[in-house]
Each structure stands twice: as C-alpha cells, then as structure tokens.
Design a protein around this motif. Structure first.
Motif, mmCIF file in Angstrom:
data_model
loop_
_atom_site.group_PDB
_atom_site.id
_atom_site.type_symbol
_atom_site.label_atom_id
_atom_site.label_comp_id
_atom_site.label_asym_id
_atom_site.label_seq_id
_atom_site.Cartn_x
_atom_site.Cartn_y
_atom_site.Cartn_z
ATOM 1 N N ALA A 183 0.775 -1.317 -0.100
ATOM 2 C CA ALA A 183 -0.141 -0.009 -0.014
ATOM 3 C C ALA A 183 0.897 1.247 -0.054
ATOM 4 N N SER A 184 2.052 1.280 0.965
ATOM 5 C CA SER A 184 2.599 2.599 0.939
ATOM 6 C C SER A 184 3.429 2.717 -0.468
ATOM 7 N N SER A 185 3.851 1.596 -0.976
ATOM 8 C CA SER A 185 4.584 1.773 -2.362
ATOM 9 C C SER A 185 3.777 2.138 -3.494
ATOM 10 N N ASN A 186 2.247 1.621 -3.362
ATOM 11 C CA ASN A 186 1.317 2.192 -4.530
ATOM 12 C C ASN A 186 1.086 3.888 -4.091
ATOM 13 N N LEU A 187 0.945 4.357 -2.826
ATOM 14 C CA LEU A 187 0.795 5.290 -2.563
ATOM 15 C C LEU A 187 2.112 6.537 -3.064
ATOM 16 N N LYS A 188 3.205 5.855 -2.697
ATOM 17 C CA LYS A 188 4.519 6.471 -3.437
ATOM 18 C C LYS A 188 4.458 6.701 -4.914
ATOM 19 N N ALA A 189 4.158 5.566 -5.530
ATOM 20 C CA ALA A 189 4.029 5.737 -6.949
ATOM 21 C C ALA A 189 3.110 6.738 -7.377
ATOM 22 N N ALA A 190 1.802 6.649 -6.639
ATOM 23 C CA ALA A 190 0.935 7.609 -7.088
ATOM 24 C C ALA A 190 1.183 8.992 -6.923
ATOM 25 N N ALA A 191 1.802 9.271 -5.835
ATOM 26 C CA ALA A 191 2.384 10.670 -5.525
ATOM 27 C C ALA A 191 3.209 11.074 -6.469
ATOM 28 N N GLU A 192 4.408 10.202 -6.942
ATOM 29 C CA GLU A 192 5.349 10.433 -8.014
ATOM 30 C C GLU A 192 4.721 10.845 -9.053
ATOM 31 N N ASN A 193 3.824 10.083 -9.876
ATOM 32 C CA ASN A 193 2.936 10.144 -10.870
ATOM 33 C C ASN A 193 2.239 11.563 -11.060
ATOM 34 N N GLU A 194 1.454 11.814 -9.802
ATOM 35 C CA GLU A 194 0.814 12.983 -9.605
ATOM 36 C C GLU A 194 1.764 14.193 -9.721
ATOM 37 N N GLY A 195 2.936 14.061 -9.114
ATOM 38 C CA GLY A 195 3.868 15.102 -9.129
ATOM 39 C C GLY A 195 4.317 15.386 -10.611
ATOM 40 N N GLN A 196 4.732 14.363 -11.216
ATOM 41 C CA GLN A 196 5.057 14.532 -12.599
ATOM 42 C C GLN A 196 4.361 14.918 -13.554
ATOM 43 N N ALA A 197 2.867 14.613 -13.374
ATOM 44 C CA ALA A 197 1.804 15.241 -14.080
ATOM 45 C C ALA A 197 1.883 16.791 -13.861
ATOM 46 N N LEU A 198 1.823 17.044 -12.621
ATOM 47 C CA LEU A 198 1.551 18.556 -12.372
ATOM 48 C C LEU A 198 2.816 19.054 -12.891
ATOM 49 N N LEU A 199 3.774 18.414 -12.798
ATOM 50 C CA LEU A 199 5.200 19.440 -13.264
ATOM 51 C C LEU A 199 4.889 19.735 -14.801
ATOM 52 N N ILE A 200 4.443 18.456 -15.530
ATOM 53 C CA ILE A 200 4.305 18.589 -16.835
ATOM 54 C C ILE A 200 3.428 19.760 -17.196
ATOM 55 N N THR A 201 2.192 19.729 -16.499
ATOM 56 C CA THR A 201 1.084 20.581 -16.754
ATOM 57 C C THR A 201 1.736 22.026 -16.466
ATOM 58 N N LYS A 202 2.414 22.501 -15.431
ATOM 59 C CA LYS A 202 3.060 23.706 -15.294
ATOM 60 C C LYS A 202 3.991 24.123 -16.344
#
Length: 321
Positions: A183-202
């Motif tokens: 579960a923690s690995s999934n949360l970490k991966a989700a946070a990393e993906n969300e951060g990358q998506a936000l970075l790409i959007t900005k």
C-alpha cells in the motif's frame, strides 16, 4: 453319489481358486511360498491354487495426494504450502512392477516416504531464499523438487507426473506487513505520478505563456516599427510638400506665409470635424508661422545644394515633432 458330489464340489473350489480376474488399470503380483513368481495382466488369468498366491494388486493409473506443510525462509519467516502431487507407476515392465511391490512394506509407508521427501526438498530450497522472493519463485520450486525426485522415484518404480503449489501463504502478521508495504509503495508511486503530471502541466502552461508573450512582443515590435516608419514617411512627405510649395511661391514672388496659414486653417477645420471635445492649443501667431517658414526654406535650400552636387540626401530626421 456322495463321493461324486464331494469331488464335484472340490473341483468347483479348485477352479474358483484358479481363476484370477485382474481389473483394467491394475496388475497382480504372484508369489510362490513367499517368493516373487510372475505378474498377472488385466483380464482373465489362472494360477495354481494353494501354491501361487496374489501378493498385491498394484494400480498403474495416476494417483494424487494433497500436501500441507510449513517451511522457513532465510530471514526466519514461516511459509505455509498447500500442494497437490500426481504420480503413477513408471511403466508396466516386470522389473518396475517388482520394485513397486517389494520396495516398501505397504502403500502407507511409500506415501509417508514420498511426502516427507517432497517436504524436505521444498524446505531446503525455501531456506536459501528471502521472504520477499518466495511468491515469485513458484515455478522454480517445482522444478527444484522434480529434479531431485525423478531419479529417486524411478528407483522405487514410480514417476512424478505433476506437482502443483496451490497456495503459498505467510503468517497473518507477515501478511499484514506485506500489505502495508504494498500500500505504501502504491501511494508513493501515485504521488510521484501526480507530481510528474503536475510538473508537466505547469511546464507546458509556462511554455505556452512564454510563447504567447514572445509572439505578442514580436507583433508589438513589428507594429511599432511600422508605426515609426509611417510617421517618418508622413513627416518627410509633409516637409517635402511644404518646401516645394514655399519654393514655388517664392519664385512667384508671393508671401510664403500663406502656406502656413492655409495649413493652419485646414488643421483647425480637421480638428473641428473630428474632435471629441478635447482642448488643443495651436500657435497661430505670425512669428511662429514665419519661423516655421524660414526653417522649411532652409531645408529646401540644403536639399537643392546636395542634389546639384550629386550626393543623395539622407531622409529627414523624424524623431522631433
């Protein structure tokens, strides 16, 4: 009559004891006074009564057994295995059947040896692996067991047809910790993906905004250049026209101030027609007009001298209004 009856009954008993019916999928091992004699195949067979004895009937069909046991990994984690074993007699040759019949005292002893051998093989393999590796090594465990058991089972007259690990489970505490890790690995991966998506959007938004600013600046620059060039050309043409008019009026011995007066009156007329209530101050004095006229005549004289000498005159400076 009684004697014949007795003989007949004895004959029936002998025939009955002599006939042996072996079912399909099985063979019968015959011994004579406790020693192996021969093998009876499926179908109708005969034996010598009271001398030949059926020692054991052996099934040559596939048989299965379920196993449940524990093993310990290299990092001291308990692993619970549930397996299904499928085995059979190696073949129907006489030597093979003889091994099956006499290697073990009974079927229970053979099953105990087989199960303990498989458990020991799996436990020895698991003991070299870590907890996190076990779930991904299902096929490797099966291959390890088969490689160790094939030769041994053949010496017993059997063949390991299949071994399936139906369930591999850890203790409840370990299962909960593994679930938390996942579960923690999934949360970490989700946070990393969300951060990358936000970075790409900005990043894309910033790039778009920068491109828009650059395009706007280029357009404004071009417009400013065009406006400046238009103003400069307008001023140049006005100056040329006024100078030409002044020259003509001078040659005609007329007062050149009439030009300025005409321009001044045209300007007032234009302001009156197109004005929007703004207050505009104009220098309509005679001194102002005379000063402007002298400047235009001087410019005309300068341009005439340059043209007569063959030098192309530079355009008039349009920075002053």
């Amino acid at each position: 009559m009684n004697f014949l009856l007795i003989v007949f009954i004895l004959a029936l008993v002998v025939i009955y004891l002599s006939v042996v019916i072996v079912q399909q999928g099985t063979v019968a091992v015959i011994t004579v006074f406790g020693k192996y004699a021969r093998v009876l195949r499926p179908g109708l067979n005969f034996k010598i009564p009271f001398i030949e004895v059926i020692y054991r009937r052996i099934s040559i069909q596939n048989r299965s057994v379920e196993l449940a046991f524990q093993a310990i990994t290299a990092d001291q984690a308990n692993v619970n295995f549930k397996a299904m074993l499928v085995y059979s007699v190696l073949n129907q040759e006489e030597e093979t059947v003889k091994n099956v019949a006499f290697k073990f005292i009974d079927e229970a002893s053979f099953m105990q040896a087989l199960i303990r051998t498989i458990e020991g093989s799996i436990r020895s393999f698991v003991a070299t692996k870590r907890q996190s590796e076990i779930l991904a090594l299902r096929s490797e465990i099966i291959e390890h067991v088969k490689s160790q058991l094939d030769t041994l089972l053949e010496s017993w007259g059997y063949h390991l047809t299949d071994l399936q690990l139906n369930d591999i489970a850890f203790d409840e505490v370990i299962m909960r910790s593994m679930a938390q890790v996942v579960a923690s690995s999934n949360l970490k991966a989700a946070a990393e993906n969300e951060g990358q998506a936000l970075l790409i959007t900005k990043t894309k938004a910033a790039e778009a905004e920068g491109n828009a600013i650059q395009i706007s600046a280029e357009a404004e620059k071009k417009a400013s250049q065009l406006r400046g060039q238009g103003v400069a050309l307008f001023r140049e043409e006005v100056a040329k026209g006024m100078a030409e008019s002044a020259k003509v009026m001078t040659e005609a011995k007329l007062d050149a101030s009439l030009i300025l007066f005409s321009i001044w009156t045209e300007a007032i007329k234009h302001f009156a027609e197109n004005g929007r209530g703004n207050v505009i101050f104009l220098d309509g004095s005679t001194d102002g007009m005379e000063k402007t006229m002298k400047q235009l005549l001087a410019v005309q004289t300068l341009n005439s001298g340059i043209e007569s000498s063959g030098i192309i005159a530079p355009p008039p400076v349009s920075g002053r209004q």
